[in-house]
Design a protein around this motif. Structure first.
Motif, PDB file in Angstrom:
ATOM      1  N   VAL A  54       5.851   0.334   0.023  1.00  0.00           N
ATOM      2  CA  VAL A  54       5.062   1.435   0.562  1.00  0.00           C
ATOM      3  C   VAL A  54       4.653   1.152   1.998  1.00  0.00           C
ATOM      4  CG1 VAL A  54       2.896   2.734   0.288  1.00  0.00           C
ATOM      5  CG2 VAL A  54       4.217   2.039  -1.736  1.00  0.00           C
ATOM      6  N   GLU A  55       4.177  -0.068   2.246  1.00  0.00           N
ATOM      7  CA  GLU A  55       3.694  -0.438   3.580  1.00  0.00           C
ATOM      8  C   GLU A  55       4.026  -1.903   3.839  1.00  0.00           C
ATOM      9  OE1 GLU A  55      -0.541  -0.893   5.986  1.00  0.00           O
ATOM     10  OE2 GLU A  55      -0.556  -0.117   3.945  1.00  0.00           O
ATOM     11  N   ILE A  56       4.470  -2.168   5.044  1.00  0.00           N
ATOM     12  CA  ILE A  56       4.699  -3.542   5.491  1.00  0.00           C
ATOM     13  C   ILE A  56       4.080  -3.648   6.879  1.00  0.00           C
ATOM     14  CG2 ILE A  56       6.410  -5.266   6.151  1.00  0.00           C
ATOM     15  CD1 ILE A  56       8.266  -3.953   4.021  1.00  0.00           C
ATOM     16  N   ALA A  57       3.048  -4.479   6.981  1.00  0.00           N
ATOM     17  CA  ALA A  57       2.352  -4.697   8.252  1.00  0.00           C
ATOM     18  C   ALA A  57       2.408  -6.195   8.544  1.00  0.00           C
ATOM     19  CB  ALA A  57       0.914  -4.196   8.168  1.00  0.00           C
ATOM     20  N   GLU A  58       3.523  -6.622   9.135  1.00  0.00           N
ATOM     21  CA  GLU A  58       3.738  -8.051   9.392  1.00  0.00           C
ATOM     22  C   GLU A  58       2.733  -8.568  10.405  1.00  0.00           C
ATOM     23  OE1 GLU A  58       7.206 -11.107  10.955  1.00  0.00           O
ATOM     24  OE2 GLU A  58       7.723  -9.032  10.573  1.00  0.00           O
ATOM     25  N   PRO A  59       2.094  -9.684  10.182  1.00  0.00           N
ATOM     26  CA  PRO A  59       2.153 -10.589   9.028  1.00  0.00           C
ATOM     27  C   PRO A  59       0.928 -10.457   8.120  1.00  0.00           C
ATOM     28  CG  PRO A  59       1.203 -11.761  10.859  1.00  0.00           C
ATOM     29  CD  PRO A  59       1.404 -10.317  11.305  1.00  0.00           C
ATOM     30  N   GLU A  60       0.361  -9.256   8.065  1.00  0.00           N
ATOM     31  CA  GLU A  60      -0.937  -9.088   7.415  1.00  0.00           C
ATOM     32  C   GLU A  60      -0.901  -8.527   5.998  1.00  0.00           C
ATOM     33  OE1 GLU A  60      -2.473  -6.496  10.315  1.00  0.00           O
ATOM     34  OE2 GLU A  60      -2.721  -8.078  11.805  1.00  0.00           O
ATOM     35  N   PHE A 114      13.529  -4.643   2.509  1.00  0.00           N
ATOM     36  CA  PHE A 114      12.168  -4.959   2.953  1.00  0.00           C
ATOM     37  C   PHE A 114      11.789  -4.092   4.148  1.00  0.00           C
ATOM     38  CE2 PHE A 114       8.915  -7.814   4.892  1.00  0.00           C
ATOM     39  CZ  PHE A 114       8.037  -7.827   3.814  1.00  0.00           C
ATOM     40  N   ARG A 115      11.377  -2.870   3.811  1.00  0.00           N
ATOM     41  CA  ARG A 115      10.929  -1.887   4.805  1.00  0.00           C
ATOM     42  C   ARG A 115      10.176  -0.802   4.050  1.00  0.00           C
ATOM     43  NH1 ARG A 115      14.027   2.318   3.557  1.00  0.00           N
ATOM     44  NH2 ARG A 115      16.145   1.951   2.825  1.00  0.00           N
ATOM     45  N   PRO A 116       9.264  -0.088   4.695  1.00  0.00           N
ATOM     46  CA  PRO A 116       8.598   1.018   4.011  1.00  0.00           C
ATOM     47  C   PRO A 116       9.636   2.006   3.466  1.00  0.00           C
ATOM     48  CG  PRO A 116       7.485   0.523   6.068  1.00  0.00           C
ATOM     49  CD  PRO A 116       8.768  -0.277   6.058  1.00  0.00           C
ATOM     50  N   GLY A 117       9.495   2.360   2.220  1.00  0.00           N
ATOM     51  CA  GLY A 117      10.447   3.248   1.550  1.00  0.00           C
ATOM     52  C   GLY A 117      11.626   2.515   0.942  1.00  0.00           C
ATOM     53  N   VAL A 165       2.452  -3.766   0.760  1.00  0.00           N
ATOM     54  CA  VAL A 165       2.033  -2.886  -0.334  1.00  0.00           C
ATOM     55  C   VAL A 165       3.297  -2.364  -0.998  1.00  0.00           C
ATOM     56  CG1 VAL A 165       0.751  -0.801  -0.981  1.00  0.00           C
ATOM     57  CG2 VAL A 165      -0.047  -2.211   0.945  1.00  0.00           C
ATOM     58  N   LEU A 166       3.335  -2.480  -2.320  1.00  0.00           N
ATOM     59  CA  LEU A 166       4.484  -1.937  -3.049  1.00  0.00           C
ATOM     60  C   LEU A 166       4.020  -1.299  -4.343  1.00  0.00           C
ATOM     61  CD1 LEU A 166       5.428  -3.927  -5.649  1.00  0.00           C
ATOM     62  CD2 LEU A 166       6.062  -5.398  -3.752  1.00  0.00           C
TER      63      LEU A 166
END
Length: 151
Positions: free
Chosen positions: A80-86, A55-58, A89-90
């Motif tokens: 692709v993108e993880i912007a906690e807690p908003e 659970f991290r970008p990439g 994207v995968l």
């Protein structure tokens, strides 16, 4: 982006929205903690075996969904993108290919989840939209049940 490009985009996308009676931090953990995610992910009657969950970008997410009829469905995704807690994207790399965007918005004490699937082609979208729309609703039903047990 012009109107034709927007129309093409919307012709390949399924959007499912649900408001959960749970704070955003709890909903986020249900998505980001693989032990919780594997309990509720997928349509009604499906279970999961997770092999990789980075659970991290990439990072990779590889798992098998086990259907109620005994059929196994291997899945491979890339975060692709993880912007906690908003936002999460995968890219779903196995067929059918799509980009999943999960957006978590606070609504008072509740959380509004917007679940967007943008399919690679209009043909893929057309072939899967009925099944995927029903599956998404069942998936979010299972998440609601999971969250109710977490409070």
């Amino acid at each position: 982006m012009d109107m034709n490009e927007l129309a093409e985009l919307y012709a390949r996308e399924i959007v499912t929205t649900r408001v959960f009676d749970a704070p955003r931090a709890l909903v986020w953990r249900s998505w980001s903690d693989p032990e919780q995610l594997k309990r509720w992910w997928g349509p009604k009657g499906f279970t999961n075996t997770f092999h990789v969950f980075e659970f991290r970008p990439g990072g990779a997410w590889r798992f098998v969904m086990h259907g109620p009829n005994g059929t196994d469905y291997p899945n491979e995704c890339l975060f692709v993108e993880i912007a906690e807690p908003e936002r999460i994207v995968l890219d779903h790399l196995s067929a059918p290919r799509f980009r999943l965007t999960a957006k978590f918005d606070e609504v008072g004490e509740q959380t509004k989840l917007t679940f967007r699937q943008l399919f690679e082609t209009k043909e893929t979208y057309e072939s899967i939209k009925r099944l995927a729309t029903l599956g998404n609703e069942q998936n979010l039903d299972k998440l609601a049940e999971h969250l109710a047990g977490q409070r």
